[in-house]
Design an enzyme around this catalytic site. Structure first.
Site, PDB file in Angstrom:
ATOM      1  N   HIS A 207     -10.377 -10.143  -0.529  1.00 31.99           N
ATOM      2  CA  HIS A 207      -9.014  -9.812  -1.021  1.00 31.99           C
ATOM      3  C   HIS A 207      -9.168  -8.709  -2.307  1.00 31.99           C
ATOM      4  O   HIS A 207      -9.229  -9.011  -3.468  1.00 31.99           O
ATOM      5  CB  HIS A 207      -8.230 -10.818  -1.670  1.00 31.99           C
ATOM      6  CG  HIS A 207      -7.791 -11.883  -0.518  1.00 31.99           C
ATOM      7  ND1 HIS A 207      -8.530 -13.188  -0.177  1.00 31.99           N
ATOM      8  CD2 HIS A 207      -6.789 -11.917   0.222  1.00 31.99           C
ATOM      9  CE1 HIS A 207      -7.772 -13.629   0.737  1.00 31.99           C
ATOM     10  NE2 HIS A 207      -6.947 -13.013   1.167  1.00 31.99           N
ATOM     11  N   ASN A 208      -9.386  -7.274  -1.696  1.00 32.09           N
ATOM     12  CA  ASN A 208      -9.632  -6.445  -2.551  1.00 32.09           C
ATOM     13  C   ASN A 208      -8.797  -5.195  -1.991  1.00 32.09           C
ATOM     14  O   ASN A 208      -7.841  -5.206  -1.305  1.00 32.09           O
ATOM     15  CB  ASN A 208     -11.018  -5.798  -2.821  1.00 32.09           C
ATOM     16  CG  ASN A 208     -11.843  -5.933  -1.369  1.00 32.09           C
ATOM     17  OD1 ASN A 208     -11.214  -5.211  -0.549  1.00 32.09           O
ATOM     18  ND2 ASN A 208     -12.964  -6.296  -1.066  1.00 32.09           N
TER      19      ASN A 208
ATOM     20  N   ASP B 218      -1.662  -8.670   7.901  1.00 30.98           N
ATOM     21  CA  ASP B 218      -2.504  -9.390   7.233  1.00 30.98           C
ATOM     22  C   ASP B 218      -3.510 -10.204   7.553  1.00 30.98           C
ATOM     23  O   ASP B 218      -4.610 -10.386   7.167  1.00 30.98           O
ATOM     24  CB  ASP B 218      -1.528 -10.284   6.245  1.00 30.98           C
ATOM     25  CG  ASP B 218      -2.282 -10.910   4.714  1.00 30.98           C
ATOM     26  OD1 ASP B 218      -3.167 -10.184   4.610  1.00 30.98           O
ATOM     27  OD2 ASP B 218      -1.749 -11.714   4.319  1.00 30.98           O
TER      28      ASP B 218
ATOM     29  N   GLN C 154     -13.344 -18.909  13.825  1.00 32.05           N
ATOM     30  CA  GLN C 154     -12.774 -17.824  14.469  1.00 32.05           C
ATOM     31  C   GLN C 154     -12.094 -17.914  15.683  1.00 32.05           C
ATOM     32  O   GLN C 154     -11.189 -17.239  15.856  1.00 32.05           O
ATOM     33  CB  GLN C 154     -13.874 -16.745  14.271  1.00 32.05           C
ATOM     34  CG  GLN C 154     -14.413 -16.135  12.981  1.00 32.05           C
ATOM     35  CD  GLN C 154     -13.164 -15.584  12.209  1.00 32.05           C
ATOM     36  OE1 GLN C 154     -12.495 -15.027  12.494  1.00 32.05           O
ATOM     37  NE2 GLN C 154     -12.974 -16.245  10.945  1.00 32.05           N
TER      38      GLN C 154
END
Length: 500
Positions: A146-147, A293, A344
């Site tokens: 989260h950058n 997102d 995943q």
């Protein structure tokens, strides 16, 4: 409801840990309250051909503005930006060629391409300061995932969906502007931990927002508090009514990125597509940003694999903190036994694939109504919603379109989902549970252990050498002592003979 959807996740197919993660992350009993606002409808084009012509016009405007804004774009960055309309745009490469400023260049690029700088009278200096402060906020906690790169990726993906489907002719300029800015700020000052972690640790942020959409509220509040500084307020020239509508749009869009609202959000849109109800435009934009997102499993394998590595490392860091605080380790946060491949596969099957199917169906319905507005749009279409026709088929996880509606939008993600899922299945079958370099700390521990082993070998050799030499010295001392003893003995014997 959420429980009914999760009940279909069979434990014999999906490991219990993955099922727990899905339940904890993507479901919640309560829901957020919608933001009420007054909408203004923009005249709509009546065909996809007009949408294509509009796209060409936007590109022309963009080229004209680029020559007049004075914002310097390095040659390598400009060359990479030529692919900004692609689904699997390599944002990592952009961050590399821009020397760590992917978010700033994505923001400038898209606001220029849509001509928002001109339409909303955005001061370029304020815009530059705004994007710089955004990058600083995204770098505050040094998160692996989260950058600012993630923010740039989500913004570009949302742009792709709106641009490639021709929805720029359906939404107003202010609505698209809201979606772009909301995407830019949607994870501003993210702490690298989940809402659940904040709640369990009773953090100041959780206490401030009463455990409701903790991080999402923080992202919004921090952004608007930052823009109280006039130097970074890119919205300073908006009309009051436009500002209120944009703020309301942004609040609803960012709050909708709360993963615990996922199933309710998808269910609401699917229901609207299947029955004769309306789809609020802001809810449509919220779905676009939310899907953007969580879209990395639907990108090219190289991008998806890298995003997975970074996300798992961030999860593992949270797990390390939970262990230090004597808290139960959250699902998928234990670096010692997390099943990455299975997680995943479950994420793709139960979250990403169904969400993108609904997103594609919604875009197809909008385009269908634009192309058949003479027959399908009623007199109520002047309001900020689109009336859908009832579906003659039952709702399925694969599609919610009726038989009259054909696919008109490009779904570039479908092929990627099939390939990525197959690759994870192969890794799972081969026992490759974690991606290469999945945990930076794990590799640091390996390096430490190797160094410790080498040191022990070195110390062992040194001690062996010293001991060997000590034994040799003792042996020499013993020989000399024996010779001396013999010499003394013979001398004493000789003296005794002389006395005799």
């Amino acid at each position: 409801d959420d429980g009914e959807i999760l009940s279909r996740v069979e434990t014999n197919v999906v490991p219990a840990e993955v099922r727990d993660w899905l339940a904890m992350t993507f479901s919640r009993a309560s829901s957020s309250c919608p933001v009420k606002k007054v909408h203004k409808e923009k005249p709509k084009f009546r065909s996809v051909a007009n949408a294509i012509r509009a796209g060409i016009m936007v590109d022309k405007i963009y080229r004209r503005i680029c020559c007049s804004t004075g914002f310097k774009v390095p040659t390598k960055v400009a060359a990479h930006m030529k692919d900004i309309n692609e689904w699997s745009f390599d944002v990592f490469k952009l961050n590399e060629v821009s020397e760590g400023h992917a978010l700033k260049f994505i923001g400038h690029e898209l606001l220029q391409r849509y001509d928002f700088i001109n339409k909303f009278k955005i001061n370029l200096q304020k815009l530059d300061h705004f994007l710089t402060r955004l990058e600083q906020g995204y770098s505050k906690y040094h998160n692996p995932y989260h950058n600012l790169i993630h923010a740039a990726d989500v913004t570009q993906t949302a742009h792709h969906v709106i641009h490639s489907s021709g929805l720029t002719t359906w939404f107003s300029d202010l609505e698209v502007f809201s979606a772009i800015v909301a995407s830019l700020i949607h994870d501003f000052e993210h702490t690298g931990t989940t809402n659940t972690f904040h709640i369990n640790t009773s953090s100041d942020t959780a206490l401030l927002y009463n455990d409701k959409a903790v991080l999402e509220n923080h992202h919004l509040s921090s952004t608007f508090r930052m823009m109280k500084d006039d130097e970074v307020n890119l919205l300073s020239n908006l009309k009051k009514d436009d500002y209120r509508e944009l703020r309301a749009n942004m609040i609803e869009i960012v709050l909708s990125t709360d993963m615990s609202l996922h199933f309710q959000q998808i269910k609401t849109v699917k229901h609207s597509l299947n029955v004769q109800e309306t789809i609020d435009k802001t809810k449509a934009l919220s779905l676009i940003v939310h899907c953007s997102d969580i879209s990395h499993p639907a990108k090219d394998w190289e991008l998806h694999h890298k995003w997975t590595e970074l996300l798992m490392e961030e999860f593992f860091r949270q797990g390390d903190q939970e262990e230090q605080l004597s808290l139960p380790v959250s699902p998928l946060c234990d670096r010692r036994n997390t099943l990455v491949a299975e997680s995943q596969i479950g994420f793709i099957d139960f979250i990403v694939d169904p969400s993108l199917q609904v997103l594609g169906d919604m875009a197809d319905r909008f385009v269908y109504l634009m192309n058949h507005s003479d027959r399908n749009v009623s007199s109520t279409s002047a309001c900020n919603s689109v009336s859908t026709q009832p579906s003659t088929t039952s709702s399925t996880p694969q599609s919610v379109l009726n038989f009259e509606t054909t696919r008109t939008t490009t779904r570039a993600w479908e092929a990627c989902l099939v390939i990525n899922k197959q690759k994870w299945k192969e890794r799972s079958a081969n026992g490759l549970f974690a991606p290469t370099a999945c945990s930076f700390q794990f590799h640091r521990s390996i390096t430490f252990n190797v160094c410790l082993l080498l040191f022990n070998l070195f110390l062992t050799k040194v001690l062996t050498f010293v001991l060997f030499n000590l034994i040799a010295c003792l042996h020499q001392f013993y020989c000399l002592f024996t010779l001396a003893l013999l010499f003394v003995s013979y001398t004493w014997f000789y003296l005794e003979l002389l006395n005799f």
